[in-house]
Design a protein around this motif. Structure first.
Motif, mmCIF file in Angstrom:
data_model
loop_
_atom_site.group_PDB
_atom_site.id
_atom_site.type_symbol
_atom_site.label_atom_id
_atom_site.label_comp_id
_atom_site.label_asym_id
_atom_site.label_seq_id
_atom_site.Cartn_x
_atom_site.Cartn_y
_atom_site.Cartn_z
ATOM 1 N N ASN A 160 33.039 49.988 38.008
ATOM 2 C CA ASN A 160 33.671 48.398 37.741
ATOM 3 C C ASN A 160 32.791 47.566 37.514
ATOM 4 O O ASN A 160 32.555 46.479 37.839
ATOM 5 C CB ASN A 160 33.946 48.172 39.406
ATOM 6 N N VAL A 163 34.865 43.787 33.972
ATOM 7 C CA VAL A 163 36.373 42.854 33.798
ATOM 8 C C VAL A 163 36.867 43.647 33.185
ATOM 9 O O VAL A 163 36.884 43.019 31.483
ATOM 10 C CB VAL A 163 36.038 41.392 34.487
ATOM 11 N N GLU A 164 38.192 43.973 33.305
ATOM 12 C CA GLU A 164 38.674 44.100 32.038
ATOM 13 C C GLU A 164 40.668 43.821 32.526
ATOM 14 O O GLU A 164 40.722 44.092 33.541
ATOM 15 C CB GLU A 164 39.164 46.268 32.118
ATOM 16 N N GLN A 270 39.547 47.362 39.438
ATOM 17 C CA GLN A 270 39.467 46.531 38.075
ATOM 18 C C GLN A 270 40.732 46.412 36.805
ATOM 19 O O GLN A 270 40.812 46.341 36.172
ATOM 20 C CB GLN A 270 38.424 46.402 36.885
ATOM 21 N N ARG A 271 41.703 47.957 36.962
ATOM 22 C CA ARG A 271 42.955 47.888 36.151
ATOM 23 C C ARG A 271 43.860 48.215 36.934
ATOM 24 O O ARG A 271 44.806 48.078 36.318
ATOM 25 C CB ARG A 271 42.040 49.507 35.571
ATOM 26 N N ARG A 362 41.008 43.201 44.617
ATOM 27 C CA ARG A 362 40.304 42.235 44.485
ATOM 28 C C ARG A 362 40.462 41.457 45.654
ATOM 29 O O ARG A 362 38.743 40.464 46.147
ATOM 30 C CB ARG A 362 40.514 41.693 43.387
#
Length: 431
Positions: A160, A163-164, A270-271, A362
């Motif tokens: 992680n 950030v994507e 993040q995904r 998050r």
């Protein structure tokens, strides 16, 4: 005399409060300083064997590392998801190696054992270490002593870091598949229902299952829907199939379910826009919407700032069947045909139905099975007229006659697509 005495007492009280505050602040400052990373070695390169195991035992055999994750929501830390003995593990240290200068930093960990251990000696834990300010380490080593050779310690990749953009809207986390799991038909039906409702990814923490189930999992992995996380927890601890401690010498409950759920949240932070925490025999059925995406848009509009959405669990006993959808080709497949089970147990007086969740990962710090333990967002109980959890399993009120159950055919709205999709999977795997 009396007035002077009162002034003296007041002055003394102010002095005591001031002194106590100063001591407390000094202690907290020292605690903070003791956890700051310190350079302990300068080297030409980072050493140590990188491990890719899902569960790694440290040499104290009281600490088990699952995976480290970068967490920059409050401060720059590495949050390691692990399992620890709640009494025996007193201190742990993170070693970060910074490239390209090869400086090694030592950071004392804060060990936060989750409150929901349910009496077992081992429980899920967050092992949190402050990172060096001037570098973004890619790997970390963990040890119970601040001394020793880092070259001999396993190194874990810190996930992680980047950030994507979200690659999926919904990820379902299923923990843990065990007990030679062989409920093949219901599993396929659940998977196809998840996909109809908008799921793109299902993460399964697999301890073991039947040979036939392996074939089905292989199909879904090749399709790109399922991600398998090997979960050999029985190789490290005496596992219980119960959620609460039975004084039977076991170490951790329900095959480490809570640890797997927490790892799944961080793994997908993040995904995935949303993470769904349910079991393979549970389906969140929307009553006012056709799928989860439109349901969640509506729920978020009505509940701004909310990150945790709780859905009420309702039992559809597998012992009560309908004659509808008795599909002959499915009768040779082991498992339950959920389309034949549309009778719901009524609510019980003074019994609160458990809940499962759709969360914004998050906004979650720690979770249990039926609620979030620590979070940044609000929680909301989703009304039953918006959605409920269809849970087809053995009855909880087995003495009730059929006429006392509630006929609920919400699932049948999806019957055409579901039957077609299930037949396709069976054709490619079993039939």
């Amino acid at each position: 005399m009396s007035c002077g005495g009162k002034k003296s007492y007041f002055a003394a009280a102010v002095c005591i409060i001031t002194l106590t505050s100063m001591v407390t602040l000094s202690y907290l400052r020292l605690q903070r300083l003791s956890h700051l990373p310190k350079i302990i070695q300068e080297s030409s390169r980072c050493r140590g064997k990188i491990t890719n195991s899902t569960i790694t035992a440290l040499n104290d055999n009281r600490t088990f590392i699952i995976s480290p994750y970068f967490d920059g929501r409050e401060s720059k830390v590495t949050r390691v998801i692990g399992i620890v003995h709640h009494e025996d593990v007193k201190q742990l240290y993170c070693r970060f190696c910074c490239q390209p200068n090869g400086k090694i930093y030592l950071s004392k960990a804060k060990i936060d054992v989750h409150s929901d251990r349910f009496g077992f000696p081992y429980g899920a834990a967050d092992i949190v270490c402050l990172e060096p300010r001037n570098c973004d380490p890619t790997h970390v080593s963990i040890h119970q002593s601040p001394h020793g050779n880092i070259d001999q310690l396993p190194r874990f990749e810190i996930k992680n870091r980047k950030v994507e953009a979200f690659s999926v809207d919904f990820t379902v986390c299923i923990s843990a598949m065990f007990g030679n799991y062989n409920n093949v038909l219901q599993f396929i039906q659940s998977m196809e229902m998840y996909k109809i409702l908008g799921v793109q990814k299902v993460v399964i923490y697999k301890n073991n299952c039947s040979h036939l189930m392996e074939k089905v999992l292989k199909f879904y992995m090749e399709e790109g829907t399922v991600e398998i996380i090997p979960w050999p927890i029985h190789s490290h601890l005496k596992v219980s199939s119960e959620w609460h401690f039975m004084q039977d010498g076991t170490h951790i409950g329900y095959y480490g379910q809570i640890t797997a759920l927490n790892d799944c949240i961080y793994r997908n932070m993040q995904r995935s826009k949303f993470v769904v925490l349910i079991d393979a025999d549970e389906i969140i059925l929307p009553l006012k919407h056709s799928d989860w995406k439109t349901m969640m848009i509506s729920l978020q509009e009505k509940n701004p700032g909310t990150g945790i959405f709780l859905f009420e669990n309702h039992i559809f006993p597998e012992t009560v069947s309908s004659h509808m959808f008795n599909i002959s080709s499915w009768n040779t497949v082991p498992g339950v045909n959920i389309l034949q089970h549309v009778h719901r147990e009524p609510d019980r007086k003074d019994v609160i139905n458990p809940k499962k969740m759709i969360i914004d990962p998050r906004k979650v710090i720690q979770t249990s099975v039926h609620s979030v333990l620590h979070s940044y967002g609000n929680s909301v109980n989703v009304p039953m007229d918006v959605a409920l959890i269809y849970h087809c399993r053995g009855p909880l009120q087995g003495n009730l006659p059929r006429e006392s159950l509630i006929r609920d055919t919400t699932l049948w709205r999806y019957n055409s697509s579901l039957i077609m999709n299930v037949n396709k999977v069976l054709y490619h795997t079993i039939l």
